[in-house]
Design a protein around this motif. Structure first.
Motif, PDB file in Angstrom:
ATOM      1  N   ARG A  93       0.837  -1.212   0.000  1.00  0.00           N
ATOM      2  CA  ARG A  93       0.000   0.000   0.000  1.00  0.00           C
ATOM      3  C   ARG A  93       0.868   1.257   0.000  1.00  0.00           C
ATOM      4  O   ARG A  93       0.520   2.264  -0.620  1.00  0.00           O
ATOM      5  CB  ARG A  93      -0.947  -0.013   1.191  1.00  0.00           C
ATOM      6  CG  ARG A  93      -2.019  -1.102   1.083  1.00  0.00           C
ATOM      7  CD  ARG A  93      -3.169  -0.905   2.041  1.00  0.00           C
ATOM      8  NE  ARG A  93      -4.155  -1.967   1.898  1.00  0.00           N
ATOM      9  CZ  ARG A  93      -5.111  -1.982   0.964  1.00  0.00           C
ATOM     10  NH1 ARG A  93      -5.182  -1.004   0.088  1.00  0.00           N
ATOM     11  NH2 ARG A  93      -5.973  -2.979   0.903  1.00  0.00           N
ATOM     12  N   ASN A  94       1.998   1.204   0.692  1.00  0.00           N
ATOM     13  CA  ASN A  94       2.921   2.344   0.671  1.00  0.00           C
ATOM     14  C   ASN A  94       3.472   2.582  -0.735  1.00  0.00           C
ATOM     15  O   ASN A  94       3.716   3.728  -1.132  1.00  0.00           O
ATOM     16  CB  ASN A  94       4.087   2.105   1.643  1.00  0.00           C
ATOM     17  CG  ASN A  94       3.649   2.124   3.095  1.00  0.00           C
ATOM     18  OD1 ASN A  94       2.582   2.650   3.429  1.00  0.00           O
ATOM     19  ND2 ASN A  94       4.448   1.547   3.968  1.00  0.00           N
ATOM     20  N   GLU A  95       3.673   1.489  -1.472  1.00  0.00           N
ATOM     21  CA  GLU A  95       4.163   1.595  -2.856  1.00  0.00           C
ATOM     22  C   GLU A  95       3.035   1.882  -3.841  1.00  0.00           C
ATOM     23  O   GLU A  95       3.280   2.061  -5.034  1.00  0.00           O
ATOM     24  CB  GLU A  95       4.861   0.297  -3.262  1.00  0.00           C
ATOM     25  CG  GLU A  95       6.135  -0.013  -2.484  1.00  0.00           C
ATOM     26  CD  GLU A  95       7.274   0.918  -2.859  1.00  0.00           C
ATOM     27  OE1 GLU A  95       7.184   1.563  -3.917  1.00  0.00           O
ATOM     28  OE2 GLU A  95       8.251   0.983  -2.085  1.00  0.00           O
ATOM     29  N   LYS A  96       1.795   1.915  -3.327  1.00  0.00           N
ATOM     30  CA  LYS A  96       0.600   2.133  -4.150  1.00  0.00           C
ATOM     31  C   LYS A  96       0.482   1.101  -5.263  1.00  0.00           C
ATOM     32  O   LYS A  96       0.173   1.410  -6.418  1.00  0.00           O
ATOM     33  CB  LYS A  96       0.570   3.559  -4.699  1.00  0.00           C
ATOM     34  CG  LYS A  96       0.512   4.606  -3.576  1.00  0.00           C
ATOM     35  CD  LYS A  96       0.145   5.970  -4.055  1.00  0.00           C
ATOM     36  CE  LYS A  96      -0.034   6.913  -2.863  1.00  0.00           C
ATOM     37  NZ  LYS A  96      -0.344   8.294  -3.280  1.00  0.00           N
ATOM     38  N   SER A  97       0.728  -0.146  -4.887  1.00  0.00           N
ATOM     39  CA  SER A  97       0.557  -1.254  -5.814  1.00  0.00           C
ATOM     40  C   SER A  97      -0.927  -1.441  -6.136  1.00  0.00           C
ATOM     41  O   SER A  97      -1.791  -1.075  -5.330  1.00  0.00           O
ATOM     42  CB  SER A  97       1.113  -2.540  -5.202  1.00  0.00           C
ATOM     43  OG  SER A  97       2.498  -2.432  -4.969  1.00  0.00           O
ATOM     44  N   PRO A  98      -1.254  -2.014  -7.300  1.00  0.00           N
ATOM     45  CA  PRO A  98      -2.664  -2.225  -7.665  1.00  0.00           C
ATOM     46  C   PRO A  98      -3.312  -3.314  -6.814  1.00  0.00           C
ATOM     47  O   PRO A  98      -3.153  -4.503  -7.076  1.00  0.00           O
ATOM     48  CB  PRO A  98      -2.587  -2.651  -9.133  1.00  0.00           C
ATOM     49  CG  PRO A  98      -1.223  -2.271  -9.600  1.00  0.00           C
ATOM     50  CD  PRO A  98      -0.344  -2.369  -8.392  1.00  0.00           C
ATOM     51  N   ILE A  99      -4.020  -2.910  -5.768  1.00  0.00           N
ATOM     52  CA  ILE A  99      -4.773  -3.831  -4.910  1.00  0.00           C
ATOM     53  C   ILE A  99      -6.247  -3.550  -5.175  1.00  0.00           C
ATOM     54  O   ILE A  99      -6.774  -2.508  -4.795  1.00  0.00           O
ATOM     55  CB  ILE A  99      -4.430  -3.639  -3.423  1.00  0.00           C
ATOM     56  CG1 ILE A  99      -2.930  -3.874  -3.203  1.00  0.00           C
ATOM     57  CG2 ILE A  99      -5.261  -4.585  -2.550  1.00  0.00           C
ATOM     58  CD1 ILE A  99      -2.457  -3.563  -1.797  1.00  0.00           C
ATOM     59  N   GLU A 100      -6.903  -4.487  -5.850  1.00  0.00           N
ATOM     60  CA  GLU A 100      -8.252  -4.251  -6.361  1.00  0.00           C
ATOM     61  C   GLU A 100      -9.258  -5.175  -5.683  1.00  0.00           C
ATOM     62  O   GLU A 100      -8.920  -6.262  -5.235  1.00  0.00           O
ATOM     63  CB  GLU A 100      -8.269  -4.473  -7.872  1.00  0.00           C
ATOM     64  CG  GLU A 100      -7.241  -3.623  -8.606  1.00  0.00           C
ATOM     65  CD  GLU A 100      -7.059  -4.003 -10.062  1.00  0.00           C
ATOM     66  OE1 GLU A 100      -6.450  -3.219 -10.814  1.00  0.00           O
ATOM     67  OE2 GLU A 100      -7.531  -5.097 -10.462  1.00  0.00           O
ATOM     68  N   GLY A 101     -10.505  -4.715  -5.623  1.00  0.00           N
ATOM     69  CA  GLY A 101     -11.550  -5.510  -5.005  1.00  0.00           C
ATOM     70  C   GLY A 101     -12.738  -4.660  -4.642  1.00  0.00           C
ATOM     71  O   GLY A 101     -12.909  -3.532  -5.134  1.00  0.00           O
ATOM     72  N   PHE A 102     -13.549  -5.173  -3.740  1.00  0.00           N
ATOM     73  CA  PHE A 102     -14.763  -4.473  -3.338  1.00  0.00           C
ATOM     74  C   PHE A 102     -14.663  -3.915  -1.920  1.00  0.00           C
ATOM     75  O   PHE A 102     -15.613  -3.316  -1.415  1.00  0.00           O
ATOM     76  CB  PHE A 102     -15.972  -5.419  -3.420  1.00  0.00           C
ATOM     77  CG  PHE A 102     -16.179  -6.008  -4.787  1.00  0.00           C
ATOM     78  CD1 PHE A 102     -15.983  -5.233  -5.926  1.00  0.00           C
ATOM     79  CD2 PHE A 102     -16.571  -7.331  -4.934  1.00  0.00           C
ATOM     80  CE1 PHE A 102     -16.177  -5.771  -7.189  1.00  0.00           C
ATOM     81  CE2 PHE A 102     -16.761  -7.876  -6.199  1.00  0.00           C
ATOM     82  CZ  PHE A 102     -16.567  -7.092  -7.325  1.00  0.00           C
ATOM     83  N   GLY A 103     -13.524  -4.107  -1.267  1.00  0.00           N
ATOM     84  CA  GLY A 103     -13.375  -3.680   0.111  1.00  0.00           C
ATOM     85  C   GLY A 103     -12.978  -2.220   0.252  1.00  0.00           C
ATOM     86  O   GLY A 103     -12.761  -1.503  -0.732  1.00  0.00           O
ATOM     87  N   VAL A 104     -12.861  -1.781   1.507  1.00  0.00           N
ATOM     88  CA  VAL A 104     -12.443  -0.416   1.815  1.00  0.00           C
ATOM     89  C   VAL A 104     -10.988  -0.223   1.369  1.00  0.00           C
ATOM     90  O   VAL A 104     -10.152  -1.113   1.546  1.00  0.00           O
ATOM     91  CB  VAL A 104     -12.577  -0.134   3.323  1.00  0.00           C
ATOM     92  CG1 VAL A 104     -12.120   1.294   3.659  1.00  0.00           C
ATOM     93  CG2 VAL A 104     -14.021  -0.337   3.765  1.00  0.00           C
ATOM     94  N   ASN A 105     -10.685   0.918   0.777  1.00  0.00           N
ATOM     95  CA  ASN A 105      -9.333   1.271   0.306  1.00  0.00           C
ATOM     96  C   ASN A 105      -8.826   0.370  -0.817  1.00  0.00           C
ATOM     97  O   ASN A 105      -7.628   0.305  -1.063  1.00  0.00           O
ATOM     98  CB  ASN A 105      -8.330   1.232   1.468  1.00  0.00           C
ATOM     99  CG  ASN A 105      -8.664   2.237   2.551  1.00  0.00           C
ATOM    100  OD1 ASN A 105      -9.127   3.342   2.257  1.00  0.00           O
ATOM    101  ND2 ASN A 105      -8.439   1.864   3.806  1.00  0.00           N
TER     102      ASN A 105
END
Length: 609
Positions: free
Chosen positions: A259-271
């Motif tokens: 998350r610090n590197e702002k990697s693509p973390i995708e889904g339906f959750g918060v953030n």
């Protein structure tokens, strides 16, 4: 994770292999006795083939034996058997897949980049023919140039030669129809699905080459089971020696870092980001950071008889951010070797477009390659922006003098367009070329002169900018900043004239690109690997020494990220240039395995690959 755990065989993967093998036998029985029909047989068989790919994939990374030498032969057997269900030789797949890890999203070297397409029909066709493409990579021109692939060539040919033997066998025993329905057709159905779900989807939009952004993580519940945890694909690329069933656990351990590197973390959750939004992988461009992308060429515009302007497409219509005067690094294959050179950005930053100027150079490796082979629609590896050659707007400076020669105009035209549009006055350019036909950006310079007559003066000359000539041209400037870019003799003359004139170094801004091969030094040691012998200096890695001596040994990434150059150290000592590598487990290092791209010799050494 302790060292004992690291040496354990991957039992879940072994159980998966055994379960799938039994399932194939059961499927054959059910179809042979006609308990199920053809359609259902093909559907079930396709799912089994799709699932069996995970076993092949794990074996290719050594994630079944986990570096335990007792199980390496077993792992190879499992790899070959499971790959056979997909009708492709295991040894070739292993090298091709490791090359994908070494060059993810690289426009020239990523074998999985084949699945790129401008529309879904093209993408479907590419995925449908991906196995065929792998055979071309295994047996085509690439197989002769790449040492790692060349070593698997004979095994691929033997594998292909077995196909007619198998065909004769199934015909002789009259179960060709069952063979087609249970094995062949399901493999053909599974292949494009695998190409789409394992190659195209995880890496879409196939541009970013940074390790934190070249693929993604999708956290939709249940997707990890359907995809055999490849929904955590970024974890696999960052930590290729982690077994597939531990991807999610590893993600939970490193989530904050990602998350610090702002990697693509995708889904339906918060953030979490919107699934498969291409802009998720463009974070560095959006934030104006340095980046490394495979960019599509939007236009090639001829400037002179031996130069051109290359414009790259904006990613998702995102404006490029850079300072006038900065440069990018272009990397392309030239005669089988990746060559990188610096090219100044020539576009106005206010327009947020990315353009570079390229001039043909006698004996130049990359510039000539670009001018001869790059065209609209081609993809080129570009990194940047870099550099500190920029405009200095200082209160005590009354004039801004630019001195350019030949292609040295490229960073200066960017600065001129920017500062004149921003209202800077007392701007002068002295630009020397061999002749009128050699003037790069001739029209743009005349347009600037006409548009800003009260701000900008232009001196075009076809005479050499010698010491004496520059003394004359620069004599009337006082309280000025001087910006210099061009051939080395011209720049040396500029500096000499300015120093004699009393100009201090803080008012002289120079941009110069000089490429020099790093010369090895220190003690020289003998290296022996698979009956090949060469010398390597202690200042260079074994791989660098092999390249210098033109000795072909297997390698791909040169950065300790793929494992293609893995060798066993049979004799001698080496020093790791850095411990930062992601493909060797500690127990493998303890057993004497090294990476030739990461190790320097400390004595005469003998290796076995």
């Amino acid at each position: 994770m302790n060292s004992k755990r690291k040496t354990q065989i991957a039992y879940p993967t072994v159980l998966l292999f055994l379960g799938l093998s039994v399932s194939y036998l059961l499927l054959y029985y059910l179809f042979d006795t006609r308990i199920i029909n053809e359609s259902l047989t093909v559907i079930i068989g396709a799912f089994l083939a799709y699932s069996m790919f995970t076993v092949v994939h794990e074996a290719s990374h050594g994630n079944i034996s986990r570096g335990n030498s007792k199980f390496i032969i077993l792992e190879k057997c499992v790899g070959w058997i499971s790959a056979s269900f997909l009708f492709f030789p295991f040894s070739a797949f292993k090298i091709i897949h490791l090359k994908h890890h070494a060059h993810t999203n690289d426009s020239e070297e990523d074998p999985d980049g084949y699945v790129r397409g401008k529309n879904m029909l093209t993408i479907f066709f590419k995925c449908l023919t991906l196995i065929g493409h792998y055979y071309v990579v295994s047996l085509g021109v690439e197989s002769k140039k790449n040492e790692a692939i060349r070593k698997t060539r004979n095994q691929t040919l033997i594998f292909i030669s077995l196909i007619p033997i198998i065909t004769i066998g199934v015909s002789t025993f009259n179960f060709w129809y069952e063979f087609i329905m249970v094995f062949l057709l399901p493999a053909l159905v599974a292949a494009p699905i695998l190409g789409f779900t394992f190659d195209w989807l995880p890496h879409y939009p196939h541009h970013n080459m940074d390790k934190y952004h070249n693929t993604r993580i999708v956290t939709i519940p249940g997707l990890e089971f359907l995809s055999f945890f490849q929904s955590y694909h970024l974890i696999h690329h960052l930590y290729p020696r982690v077994p597939f069933y531990l991807y999610k656990k590893k993600y939970q351990l490193v989530e904050q870092e990602l998350r610090n590197e702002k990697s693509p973390i995708e889904g339906f959750g918060v953030n979490e980001l919107k699934v498969l939004n291409s802009k998720n992988t463009y974070t560095d461009v959006l934030e104006g950071k340095t980046w490394r992308y495979s960019l599509e060429v939007a236009q090639v515009r001829k400037l002179t008889h031996d130069s051109a302007e290359i414009q790259f497409k904006n990613l998702g219509n995102i404006p490029y951010q850079f300072n006038a005067g900065q440069y990018v690094v272009i990397s392309m294959l030239v005669d089988g070797e990746k060559v990188s050179r610096c090219y100044s950005i020539c576009s106005n930053p206010n327009l947020r477009e990315l353009k570079i100027g390229v001039k043909r150079v006698s004996g130049g490796k990359l510039s000539n390659r670009i001018l001869d082979h790059v065209s609209e629609g081609k993809y080129v590896n570009v990194a940047g922006p870099f550099g500190t050659f920029k405009f200095k707007d200082e209160i005590d400076v009354e004039h801004h003098v630019f001195i350019a020669g030949g292609s040295g105009i490229t960073p200066i035209i960017s600065i001129l367009q920017k500062i004149l549009q921003d209202g800077i006055t007392n701007v002068s350019l002295i630009y020397g070329c061999k002749s009128e036909k050699d003037i790069m950006f001739h029209k743009e310079l005349i347009d600037l002169q006409n548009k800003y007559p009260n701000q900008f003066s232009l001196k075009l000359t076809y005479d050499l900018l010698t010491n004496a000539y520059q003394t004359e041209l620069l004599s009337h400037f006082e309280k000025a900043n001087y910006y210099i870019c061009g051939p080395t003799p011209m720049m040396e003359a500029s500096k000499e004239v300015l120093y004699k004139k009393g100009v201090t170094s803080d008012h002289i801004i120079i941009e110069e690109f000089s490429y020099q091969e790093a010369k090895p030094f220190g003690n020289s040691y003998k290296v022996s690997i698979n009956n090949k012998h060469f010398s390597v200096y202690e200042s260079e890695t074994i791989l660098e020494g092999a390249k210098r001596n033109k000795v072909a040994i297997p390698y791909a990434c040169s950065m300790g990220q793929c494992g293609t150059c893995k060798c066993e150290l049979k004799k001698g000592k080496v020093a790791w240039k850095t411990e930062e590598q992601s493909v060797l487990l500690e127990n493998e290092k303890n057993e004497g395995f090294i990476l030739t791209c990461m190790c320097k010799p400390k004595s005469d050494i003998k290796l076995n690959s």
